[in-house]
Design a protein around this motif. Structure first.
Motif, PDB file in Angstrom:
ATOM      1  N   THR A 157      38.278  80.674  80.401  1.00  0.00           N
ATOM      2  CA  THR A 157      38.470  79.199  79.872  1.00  0.00           C
ATOM      3  C   THR A 157      36.968  78.596  79.109  1.00  0.00           C
ATOM      4  OG1 THR A 157      36.097  80.151  80.802  1.00  0.00           O
ATOM      5  CG2 THR A 157      38.479  79.752  82.481  1.00  0.00           C
ATOM      6  N   SER A 174      32.791  75.368  79.240  1.00  0.00           N
ATOM      7  CA  SER A 174      31.821  73.844  79.670  1.00  0.00           C
ATOM      8  C   SER A 174      31.305  74.278  80.421  1.00  0.00           C
ATOM      9  CB  SER A 174      32.525  73.049  80.298  1.00  0.00           C
ATOM     10  OG  SER A 174      34.280  72.834  79.529  1.00  0.00           O
ATOM     11  N   THR A 175      31.268  75.405  80.609  1.00  0.00           N
ATOM     12  CA  THR A 175      29.476  75.517  81.794  1.00  0.00           C
ATOM     13  C   THR A 175      29.188  76.073  81.449  1.00  0.00           C
ATOM     14  OG1 THR A 175      31.199  76.093  83.749  1.00  0.00           O
ATOM     15  CG2 THR A 175      30.880  73.666  84.140  1.00  0.00           C
ATOM     16  N   THR A 181      42.243  76.490  84.202  1.00  0.00           N
ATOM     17  CA  THR A 181      42.085  78.272  83.673  1.00  0.00           C
ATOM     18  C   THR A 181      42.835  79.171  84.547  1.00  0.00           C
ATOM     19  OG1 THR A 181      40.797  77.897  81.683  1.00  0.00           O
ATOM     20  CG2 THR A 181      42.045  79.775  81.895  1.00  0.00           C
ATOM     21  N   ASP A 200      34.343  72.535  91.019  1.00  0.00           N
ATOM     22  CA  ASP A 200      34.321  71.300  90.878  1.00  0.00           C
ATOM     23  C   ASP A 200      34.231  70.018  92.256  1.00  0.00           C
ATOM     24  OD1 ASP A 200      35.334  71.012  88.249  1.00  0.00           O
ATOM     25  OD2 ASP A 200      37.269  70.675  88.828  1.00  0.00           O
ATOM     26  N   LYS A 227      36.261  68.467  75.883  1.00  0.00           N
ATOM     27  CA  LYS A 227      35.894  67.915  76.564  1.00  0.00           C
ATOM     28  C   LYS A 227      34.617  67.977  76.919  1.00  0.00           C
ATOM     29  CE  LYS A 227      38.654  71.113  79.963  1.00  0.00           C
ATOM     30  NZ  LYS A 227      39.042  71.108  80.480  1.00  0.00           N
TER      31      LYS A 227
HETATM   32  P1  ATP Z   1      34.258  76.835  82.029  1.00  0.00           P
HETATM   33  O1  ATP Z   1      35.451  77.431  82.971  1.00  0.00           O
HETATM   34  O2  ATP Z   1      34.038  77.889  80.668  1.00  0.00           O
HETATM   35  O3  ATP Z   1      32.918  75.749  82.059  1.00  0.00           O
HETATM   36  P2  ATP Z   1      36.650  74.959  81.704  1.00  0.00           P
HETATM   37  O4  ATP Z   1      36.162  74.688  83.308  1.00  0.00           O
HETATM   38  O5  ATP Z   1      36.286  73.020  80.338  1.00  0.00           O
HETATM   39  O6  ATP Z   1      35.455  75.929  81.124  1.00  0.00           O
HETATM   40  P3  ATP Z   1      39.631  74.665  81.973  1.00  0.00           P
HETATM   41  O7  ATP Z   1      39.653  75.388  82.834  1.00  0.00           O
HETATM   42  O8  ATP Z   1      40.076  74.639  80.569  1.00  0.00           O
HETATM   43  O9  ATP Z   1      37.784  74.968  81.461  1.00  0.00           O
HETATM   44  O10 ATP Z   1      39.308  73.115  82.528  1.00  0.00           O
HETATM   45  C1  ATP Z   1      39.045  72.956  83.991  1.00  0.00           C
HETATM   46  C2  ATP Z   1      38.622  72.198  84.194  1.00  0.00           C
HETATM   47  O11 ATP Z   1      38.592  70.860  84.020  1.00  0.00           O
HETATM   48  C3  ATP Z   1      38.542  71.603  85.927  1.00  0.00           C
HETATM   49  O12 ATP Z   1      37.115  72.521  86.867  1.00  0.00           O
HETATM   50  C4  ATP Z   1      38.119  69.997  85.882  1.00  0.00           C
HETATM   51  O13 ATP Z   1      36.442  69.800  85.406  1.00  0.00           O
HETATM   52  C5  ATP Z   1      38.551  69.322  84.611  1.00  0.00           C
HETATM   53  N1  ATP Z   1      39.608  68.915  84.743  1.00  0.00           N
HETATM   54  C6  ATP Z   1      41.315  69.540  84.586  1.00  0.00           C
HETATM   55  N2  ATP Z   1      42.265  68.261  84.567  1.00  0.00           N
HETATM   56  C7  ATP Z   1      40.925  67.328  85.607  1.00  0.00           C
HETATM   57  C8  ATP Z   1      41.549  66.296  86.128  1.00  0.00           C
HETATM   58  N3  ATP Z   1      43.170  65.826  85.890  1.00  0.00           N
HETATM   59  N4  ATP Z   1      41.273  65.348  86.305  1.00  0.00           N
HETATM   60  C9  ATP Z   1      39.013  65.822  86.226  1.00  0.00           C
HETATM   61  N5  ATP Z   1      38.588  67.785  85.992  1.00  0.00           N
HETATM   62  C10 ATP Z   1      40.260  68.018  85.387  1.00  0.00           C
END
Ligand code: ATP
Ligand code: MG
Length: 649
Positions: free
Chosen positions: A265, A268-269, A417, A501, A610
């Motif tokens: 992933t 971000s968190t 992811t 989320d 992000k």
């Molecule tokens: P980590 O899980 O390590 O904190 P991450 O969540 O940023 O990192 P990704 O799987 O790349 O890793 O991102 C998914 C997240 O991105 C979602 O859970 C949401 O928070 C955000 N996201 C993705 N697309 C959208 C969208 N269209 N609208 C709002 N949020 C989105």
């Protein structure tokens, strides 16, 4: 509430030609949730199975037995589905259009050529001792060889683990160790925005770290011809390995539940999680979402601006489009090079019909004003897409008006992811658009909102976003750590997949992602997502980007601390701060009134673009010592600047 939202109804001409209009969406959605077995058995027909599955769905979200399987007795090969089966009908059609960092570099690769290149590398990998089930780490530029490498792994049943080419040696080392990977494929250097990044040097450094001795081979693509160190016996030039190989390589028969890839992933968190995705369900889901959400039609040029290092690149540059026999554009560079007009120029040059990008890219362009797109017409565009973060309504409108010439629907796609493919998004021929809303669930996806105790909330409401049942694209586990998988996603709310989320559902049943649950503010007992306040600020003419976090406040519990990046033409004055505070009070209400505004020339972002609010939260709370995992930060110097300029003395 601030949303006096514009609604953009589905255009009749769009609906008439789309894969799904409203009626069809509703009928298919209903079937997909009433009879998932039947629905997905039908959808599995889009795959060329070696052995057709008879068992369709075998899934459990029960905390004591989290077990997710789709099409489990079927066998297939993913690379054959992306290549071989297209050779007869469209062998000479482009599969990949590659656009280099330098606007004068591009290359078109047909399905036949991609098939040959994949087979050659697959044979080379076998010769180097890579076998079914081995993990191959890819640390590569956005060049065709990255696609070839993914497909070559899939062809022989090796599992790829792509590490974004902007990551440091430590990140590469961690991922090599985490997956017991014995081979790394890389390049001498990558080129982005005219700058060279020493990928091979980074791999050399990574492989000096303790625990990386599992990795005994490094395959190196010559991209720039830059100087590299060479370790005899370990390092092999890509060209030398593939040149003499046959252009045929039998595709390995794989079980539907055999792993296709591991992917981390964005971080971000917290510390990134290495998700395990498998073959049959993933490919079915990636292909189907690509077809319906982007309304993809044969022969169209489709461009997803993500990097293959992210899941968006996996599902929507490589697997979805290629499974569908599509033409996928792959861009090596950055949208701001050589000028901010580059994105539009690429659209014109290759007659792109569908453009899928991220809010961060849209906001960056928007900060330069409407004229930033003057060097292109973008007449060929028919549909736009957004992914990665909530897209602020203001940025949505700008994307629609300036980039899309007011004629292209925007599909705001929410997914992760972990989900493998798009989960909530408007099918463009079926769903009226509301800027800032990801709108409605995809087929087979059952979202719900729950309160903090896990009680399901009905109707128009605000809560934690969960998914009630499995879908084929879902990650099956965290690599080598099933317990963390269970804990992270299934322990918070019984029997549900927790997304992390928050979301709001409006009177029309539309979903609005309000931000990460970890980032929710609690001001005097009122819970607020970050997205709404940030969107309000971005709607102000002086503001390019904003990030909102809570900070400890004696009276309110949490106060509202805002980092603001201004547009090119705006001055950072105290007057403007006052004006922005007033603006938010008026727009959302006194409860959302910002306590502190700090000017931020840049915001800390993950390498996928992000905003990392957890770091901003620490700075706001004056806890600048323990910032947590910062390995996925794109530009650490941004953080130092913010700490220095911190507003509270
Ligand atoms: P980590 O899980 O390590 O904190 P991450 O969540 O940023 O990192 P990704 O799987 O790349 O890793 O991102 C998914 C997240 O991105 C979602 O859970 C949401 O928070 C955000 N996201 C993705 N697309 C959208 C969208 N269209 N609208 C709002 N949020 C989105
Ligand atoms: Mg996440």
């Amino acid at each position: 509430m601030s949303e006096q939202q514009n609604v953009y109804p589905v255009r009749d001409d769009f609906a008439a030609n789309a894969w799904a209009d409203q009626e069809k969406y509703q009928a298919m959605y209903q079937q997909s949730v009433d009879d998932p077995e039947g629905f997905w058995a039908d959808q599995a027909e889009r795959i060329n199975w070696i052995k057709k599955p008879t068992k369709i769905k075998h899934t459990s979200f029960d905390i004591n037995n989290v077990d997710i399987r789709w099409f489990e007795d079927g066998t297939l090969n993913v690379s054959a589905n992306c290549l071989d089966r297209h050779l007869e009908a469209r062998g000479d059609q482009p599969a990949i259009i590659w656009e280099g960092d330098d606007p004068n570099d591009s290359e078109t690769i047909t399905y036949r050529q991609l098939h040959e290149r994949t087979c050659k590398l697959a044979n080379a990998l076998k010769e180097m001792g890579v076998a079914k089930g081995d993990v191959v780490t890819l640390y590569m530029p956005m060049i065709p060889e990255a696609a070839v490498a993914m497909l070559a792994c899939a062809r022989i049943g090796a599992i790829h683990s792509v590490v974004f080419g902007g990551f440091s040696p430590d990140a590469v080392a961690q991922r090599v160790i985490g997956a017991d990977s014995k081979l790394v494929i890389t390049a001498d250097e990558s080129v982005r925005g005219g700058k060279h990044v020493p990928l091979k040097d980074n791999v050399d450094a990574a492989l000096t770290r303790p625990g990386t001795d599992v990795c005994t081979k490094v395959l190196v693509v010559k991209r720039t011809g830059g100087d590299v160190e060479w370790k005899d016996g370990r390092d092999v030039w890509y060209q030398d390995a593939v040149d003499h190989q046959s252009t045929d390589c039998v595709a390995e028969e794989m079980g539907a539940e055999d792993p296709l890839f591991i992917l981390y992933t964005s971080g971000s968190t917290g510390a990134p999680k290495g998700l395990k995705h498998t073959s049959g369900g993933y490919l079915t889901y990636a292909a189907m979402t690509h077809q319906y959400v982007f309304d993809y039609k044969e022969g169209e040029v489709y461009w997803c601006t993500a990097d293959v290092g992210w899941v968006t690149g996996h599902s929507y540059i490589i697997y979805g489009p290629l499974a569908n026999g599509g033409i996928t554009l792959m861009f090596e560079g950055v949208p701001s090079y050589p000028t901010h007009g580059r994105m539009g120029e690429i659209v014109d040059k290759h007659k792109v019909s569908i453009l899928y990008t991220a809010p961060t890219a849209v906001r960056a362009l928007m900060a330069h004003g409407d004229n930033v797109m003057d060097s292109s017409t973008r007449e060929s565009l028919r549909l736009l897409g957004s992914v990665g973060e909530p897209i602020n309504p203001e940025a949505w409108e700008w994307f629609y008006r300036v980039i899309g010439n007011e004629k292209c629907p925007i599909v705001d796609t929410w997914w992760q992811t972990e989900t493998g493919g798009i989960m909530i998004a408007p099918l463009p021929g079926a769903i009226d658009l509301k800027p800032g809303s990801a709108t409605m669930p995809f087929f087979g996806v059952v979202p719900a909102l729950v309160d903090n105790e896990g009680n399901e909330l009905q109707g128009a409401n605000d809560g934690n976003l969960v998914i009630m049942d499995s879908w084929p694209g879902q990650a099956r586990s965290i690599w080598n750590d099933h317990e963390r998988f269970v804990q992270t996603y299934f322990s918070t709310y019984k029997g549900m997949y927790f997304t992390g989320d928050g979301a709001r559902r409006d009177e029309d049943g539309y979903y609005w992602i309000t931000g990460r649950v970890d980032d929710v503010l609690n001001v005097s007992g009122h819970r607020m997502g970050t997205a709404e306040i940030e969107s309000s600020l971005v709607a102000h003419e002086a503001v390019a980007e904003a990030a909102v976090v809570g900070f400890p406040h004696d009276i309110k519990g949490q106060g509202i601390y805002i980092y603001v990046t201004l547009n090119d033409n705006a001055e950072p004055t105290d007057e403007l701060k006052k004006e922005l505070i007033k603006w938010v009070r008026k727009d959302i209400g006194p409860i959302a009134s910002p306590d502190i505004i700090q000017w931020a020339p840049g915001l800390p972002k993950t390498r996928s673009g992000k905003i990392m609010r957890r770091i901003l939260r620490k700075i706001a709370a004056n806890e600048c010592e323990g910032l947590g995992d910062t390995s996925t930060l794109a530009d650490p110097s941004v953080v130092d600047d913010l700490i220095e300029q911190r507003a509270i003395k």
